[in-house]
Design a protein around this motif. Sequence first.
Motif, PDB file in Angstrom:
ATOM      1  N   ILE B 284     -16.588  38.941  -8.714  1.00  0.00           N
ATOM      2  CA  ILE B 284     -17.229  39.621  -7.590  1.00  0.00           C
ATOM      3  C   ILE B 284     -17.438  38.599  -6.483  1.00  0.00           C
ATOM      4  CG2 ILE B 284     -19.280  40.845  -6.786  1.00  0.00           C
ATOM      5  CD1 ILE B 284     -19.735  41.782  -9.630  1.00  0.00           C
ATOM      6  N   CYS B 285     -17.138  38.992  -5.254  1.00  0.00           N
ATOM      7  CA  CYS B 285     -17.397  38.140  -4.105  1.00  0.00           C
ATOM      8  C   CYS B 285     -17.990  38.966  -2.981  1.00  0.00           C
ATOM      9  CB  CYS B 285     -16.111  37.475  -3.609  1.00  0.00           C
ATOM     10  SG  CYS B 285     -15.747  35.956  -4.439  1.00  0.00           S
ATOM     11  N   PHE B 286     -18.884  38.349  -2.229  1.00  0.00           N
ATOM     12  CA  PHE B 286     -19.473  39.014  -1.083  1.00  0.00           C
ATOM     13  C   PHE B 286     -18.866  38.460   0.196  1.00  0.00           C
ATOM     14  CE2 PHE B 286     -22.830  41.808  -2.441  1.00  0.00           C
ATOM     15  CZ  PHE B 286     -23.050  41.420  -3.754  1.00  0.00           C
ATOM     16  N   HIS B 287     -18.704  39.345   1.150  1.00  0.00           N
ATOM     17  CA  HIS B 287     -18.211  38.908   2.449  1.00  0.00           C
ATOM     18  C   HIS B 287     -19.342  38.166   3.162  1.00  0.00           C
ATOM     19  CE1 HIS B 287     -16.512  39.103   6.518  1.00  0.00           C
ATOM     20  NE2 HIS B 287     -15.348  39.303   5.927  1.00  0.00           N
ATOM     21  N   PRO B 288     -19.081  36.980   3.687  1.00  0.00           N
ATOM     22  CA  PRO B 288     -20.187  36.185   4.249  1.00  0.00           C
ATOM     23  C   PRO B 288     -20.828  36.799   5.473  1.00  0.00           C
ATOM     24  CG  PRO B 288     -18.070  35.147   4.669  1.00  0.00           C
ATOM     25  CD  PRO B 288     -17.809  36.270   3.718  1.00  0.00           C
ATOM     26  N   GLN B 289     -20.103  37.602   6.239  1.00  0.00           N
ATOM     27  CA  GLN B 289     -20.682  38.201   7.433  1.00  0.00           C
ATOM     28  C   GLN B 289     -21.093  39.653   7.217  1.00  0.00           C
ATOM     29  OE1 GLN B 289     -17.656  36.296   7.934  1.00  0.00           O
ATOM     30  NE2 GLN B 289     -18.956  34.553   8.418  1.00  0.00           N
ATOM     31  N   HIS B 290     -20.244  40.437   6.604  1.00  0.00           N
ATOM     32  CA  HIS B 290     -20.504  41.865   6.491  1.00  0.00           C
ATOM     33  C   HIS B 290     -21.493  42.203   5.388  1.00  0.00           C
ATOM     34  CE1 HIS B 290     -17.476  42.214   9.411  1.00  0.00           C
ATOM     35  NE2 HIS B 290     -16.420  42.265   8.635  1.00  0.00           N
ATOM     36  N   GLY B 291     -21.593  41.367   4.379  1.00  0.00           N
ATOM     37  CA  GLY B 291     -22.477  41.679   3.263  1.00  0.00           C
ATOM     38  C   GLY B 291     -21.907  42.671   2.282  1.00  0.00           C
ATOM     39  N   THR B 292     -20.669  43.068   2.471  1.00  0.00           N
ATOM     40  CA  THR B 292     -20.011  43.936   1.507  1.00  0.00           C
ATOM     41  C   THR B 292     -19.411  43.088   0.393  1.00  0.00           C
ATOM     42  OG1 THR B 292     -18.050  43.852   2.909  1.00  0.00           O
ATOM     43  CG2 THR B 292     -19.537  45.718   3.206  1.00  0.00           C
ATOM     44  N   LEU B 293     -18.992  43.758  -0.675  1.00  0.00           N
ATOM     45  CA  LEU B 293     -18.499  43.003  -1.819  1.00  0.00           C
ATOM     46  C   LEU B 293     -17.133  43.512  -2.228  1.00  0.00           C
ATOM     47  CD1 LEU B 293     -20.007  44.244  -5.159  1.00  0.00           C
ATOM     48  CD2 LEU B 293     -20.767  45.231  -3.016  1.00  0.00           C
ATOM     49  N   VAL B 294     -16.408  42.632  -2.887  1.00  0.00           N
ATOM     50  CA  VAL B 294     -15.113  42.975  -3.447  1.00  0.00           C
ATOM     51  C   VAL B 294     -15.169  42.666  -4.939  1.00  0.00           C
ATOM     52  CG1 VAL B 294     -14.184  40.697  -2.820  1.00  0.00           C
ATOM     53  CG2 VAL B 294     -12.627  42.558  -3.363  1.00  0.00           C
ATOM     54  N   THR B 295     -14.667  43.594  -5.723  1.00  0.00           N
ATOM     55  CA  THR B 295     -14.600  43.399  -7.169  1.00  0.00           C
ATOM     56  C   THR B 295     -13.141  43.411  -7.586  1.00  0.00           C
ATOM     57  OG1 THR B 295     -14.742  45.771  -7.611  1.00  0.00           O
ATOM     58  CG2 THR B 295     -16.805  44.545  -7.523  1.00  0.00           C
ATOM     59  N   ILE B 296     -12.817  42.588  -8.555  1.00  0.00           N
ATOM     60  CA  ILE B 296     -11.463  42.571  -9.090  1.00  0.00           C
ATOM     61  C   ILE B 296     -11.556  42.819 -10.579  1.00  0.00           C
ATOM     62  CG2 ILE B 296     -10.614  41.029  -7.307  1.00  0.00           C
ATOM     63  CD1 ILE B 296     -10.693  38.819  -9.425  1.00  0.00           C
ATOM     64  N   GLY B 297     -10.515  43.444 -11.124  1.00  0.00           N
ATOM     65  CA  GLY B 297     -10.601  43.832 -12.512  1.00  0.00           C
ATOM     66  C   GLY B 297      -9.335  43.619 -13.288  1.00  0.00           C
ATOM     67  N   SER B 298      -9.461  43.833 -14.592  1.00  0.00           N
ATOM     68  CA  SER B 298      -8.316  43.699 -15.475  1.00  0.00           C
ATOM     69  C   SER B 298      -7.286  44.790 -15.267  1.00  0.00           C
ATOM     70  CB  SER B 298      -8.787  43.717 -16.939  1.00  0.00           C
ATOM     71  OG  SER B 298      -9.583  42.601 -17.224  1.00  0.00           O
ATOM     72  N   ASP B 299      -7.643  45.823 -14.526  1.00  0.00           N
ATOM     73  CA  ASP B 299      -6.675  46.883 -14.264  1.00  0.00           C
ATOM     74  C   ASP B 299      -5.696  46.504 -13.164  1.00  0.00           C
ATOM     75  OD1 ASP B 299      -8.600  46.849 -12.313  1.00  0.00           O
ATOM     76  OD2 ASP B 299      -8.637  49.015 -12.028  1.00  0.00           O
ATOM     77  N   GLY B 300      -5.842  45.324 -12.609  1.00  0.00           N
ATOM     78  CA  GLY B 300      -4.919  44.877 -11.582  1.00  0.00           C
ATOM     79  C   GLY B 300      -5.250  45.358 -10.195  1.00  0.00           C
ATOM     80  N   ARG B 301      -6.437  45.864 -10.000  1.00  0.00           N
ATOM     81  CA  ARG B 301      -6.844  46.332  -8.674  1.00  0.00           C
ATOM     82  C   ARG B 301      -8.028  45.536  -8.167  1.00  0.00           C
ATOM     83  NH1 ARG B 301      -5.596  52.182  -7.675  1.00  0.00           N
ATOM     84  NH2 ARG B 301      -4.518  53.013  -9.490  1.00  0.00           N
TER      85      ARG B 301
END
Lengths: 390, 373
Positions: B284-301
């Motif tokens: 999981i990572c958060f965008h430093p400016q927007h405060g939104t997050l990105v998740t990555i998974g074993s499903d390849g997405r």
Amino acid sequence: MAEEPYVFTLKKRNNDDAEDDWDRYSENVRPTRRGRKIDALKRNVEEVVTEETARLKLDQLLEELQNLECSEESEELQKILDFCSWFEEKLAIGFHKVYYELLWKIISRHGFLEKYKEDERMLKIWEKMADNSAGHAHDIYQFAISRKSLVKCAALYARWSQSVELAGAYVEARRVLILARTNCAVPIQIVNDAEDALEMREMRRHLQERDSDDDEEEEETRKAFTNLPVIGDNHTVPIVRLPSMCSDTTKKAMKFDTGNVERVNPVCKDNQMQPFEVLSYTDADDVEYLRNVHELHAHIERYAIKETTNPSITGSSTSEAAAVTIYPVSSSEFEVWTVEGSGPTKAKARMAIKRVFKDLSFEEYAASLLPNHPSMVRATAKKLDFDETL
Amino acid sequence: MFGSSGFGNKSMFGGSNISTSTTTPAANTTQNDDFLVDGAPEDTIQVIKFSPTPQDKPMLACGSWDGTIRVWMFNDANTFEGKAQQNIPAPILDIAWIEDSSKIFIACADKEARLWDLASNQVAVVGTHDGPVKTCHWINGNNYQCLMTGSFDKTLRFWDMKNLPNQTQMAQIQLPERVYAADVLYPMAVVALANKHIKVYNLENGPTEVKDIESQLKFQIRCISIFKDKSNQNPAGFALGSIEGRVAVQYVDVANPKDNFTFKCHRSAELVNGFQEIYAVNDICFHPQHGTLVTIGSDGRYSMWDKDARTKLKTSEPHPMPLTCCDVHSSGAFLVYALGYDWSRGHEGNTQPGSKIVIHKCIEDMKPRPTKK
């Protein structure tokens, strides 16, 4: 370089389902209680109804109701319910906030709640508000009781308890049913049935939790029936209605928390109505809070409740007598929420990892393979000599 | 910076010449601005990090399971160029840049934490544990600087770098369980344990435990990431990812318990043998400016979410391999993620050796959508 075993490309694939990932999970979609009519989902372009249209239609309806004669007051609530049905057909998905605002506009009319406080059709209004309040159903029902709307309607308390149970507050769900008894809600059979069903579901949840912890050995000890442990932070115990307790009318009802007592005072004591009003609603802040409560995103995960057959409850709130779980049925064209006679056929889910990784992380597993890990064929790193550097 | 390394035109990767990363053709650029980073390790990438200092030419470092650490630099041709490599005799479980991007700390599965000085291209052991070192974070505080390492030996240790080459331990915290994930955003540090508890530490004037939070997730914690408050000033909470395809957003000082929530993600769209498959959330990572997050998974997405609006912003198409780790650059312009086998199906499931590194322009994708009223 050796040929790649597969052709990797970043070309975008045609995946129409990706756009609706959010809606695929049932917890992210709050369906209406009785499902959605299929005609409402087959919209034509020329029949698109906008938010402004709905607001205008309600304003016209309210203006029309203002001009009604006294003899036609019974039609007022029916026309409002018809408007709700129309709204749910035309604006089925994605207009929860608008719907809540319009419903609030209806109940906040002068004298409306007092006029229909005994009308059981108000149960539908409260249910719709609770369902569209972004997870604040408990507050809505509490507000209804505080305004003495359907105080003696047992179906309201049953529905209220169910919504609280869906939110995971099982102890609070019990308190709601206790409040129903204290307020002499009728018919009492509805309260009893709801209570029994609640405890049955609670036992089923505990059994499922126990089954999921197969590796743990729980030492079971027997306890005296009168020494049941408390649940939660409050000193309350599971409700056990022994025959002798049910017939004993001299004992007082269980007490509530101080907060509940302050907000919702019972209007009945010792099975008799009070000779005068003891509840005066003067907290205007609550009204302002509930007016905008739909803006607070209280995401509550919902899961299906497999209710036992209880025609009394369903008969009071819906025209259909079906007592089964409402679940989505997907087809090639659209997704329809419907009520099926058979049991739910929702697909089961399973984790796409090896069972050992439920307790052991991937990295721990790799570290346990050292020094025979297949990746470890490299030489030891050179040590740094800071003295030499200086 | 690399002048004294003496590498010159010497081959760095696999005997082949250094080459720039491959940019997708113009026809695909309009549809997808992603591009590959050339020279990815031959084994699964466990961690990938951008250099912390905002630079005109950001650097990228990754550590893989075969002990390879590689560093790239963004060059004038707008591609990432390979610059340095080290080989460690153990899987790399975590890396941490120093604040000026001149050194990299390495957490290894051989129970040692190392320091790689990029200028001299030398590696030193700076800390040891009784078990594999799972996490390492560089703490650049107001009053002190140290390296925080978490391990499977159930300890959290803090190392002083002033007395190198001597290993100087400043503090050690005994934990009830193994460290599975950790994150530091000064002055907050969070440590996720195997018993599904999260320890929250205040790092001002030394580490002080301020809270012990039980995870909302039922299954094993796989990753954790701290997010800032709405003013983007101070750390406010963290996001947890589990192996059950679920993410929990938890505020540390929560005024309303309803602010904490979980949501499902990384689950198969179709049924596989009658079951919907649930994949692990690997990072999981958060965008430093927007405060939104990105998740990555074993499903390849990968999926992007707005935690404040509780909506999903985007989901990628499935990649042919699981996504193992990701990072967002401090400028907020780039998202980097790695593809590779994550061992979720065991040793026998590794049917596609190798890894890939993809750079995705994310400043628009991770922007919160305006609310319609």
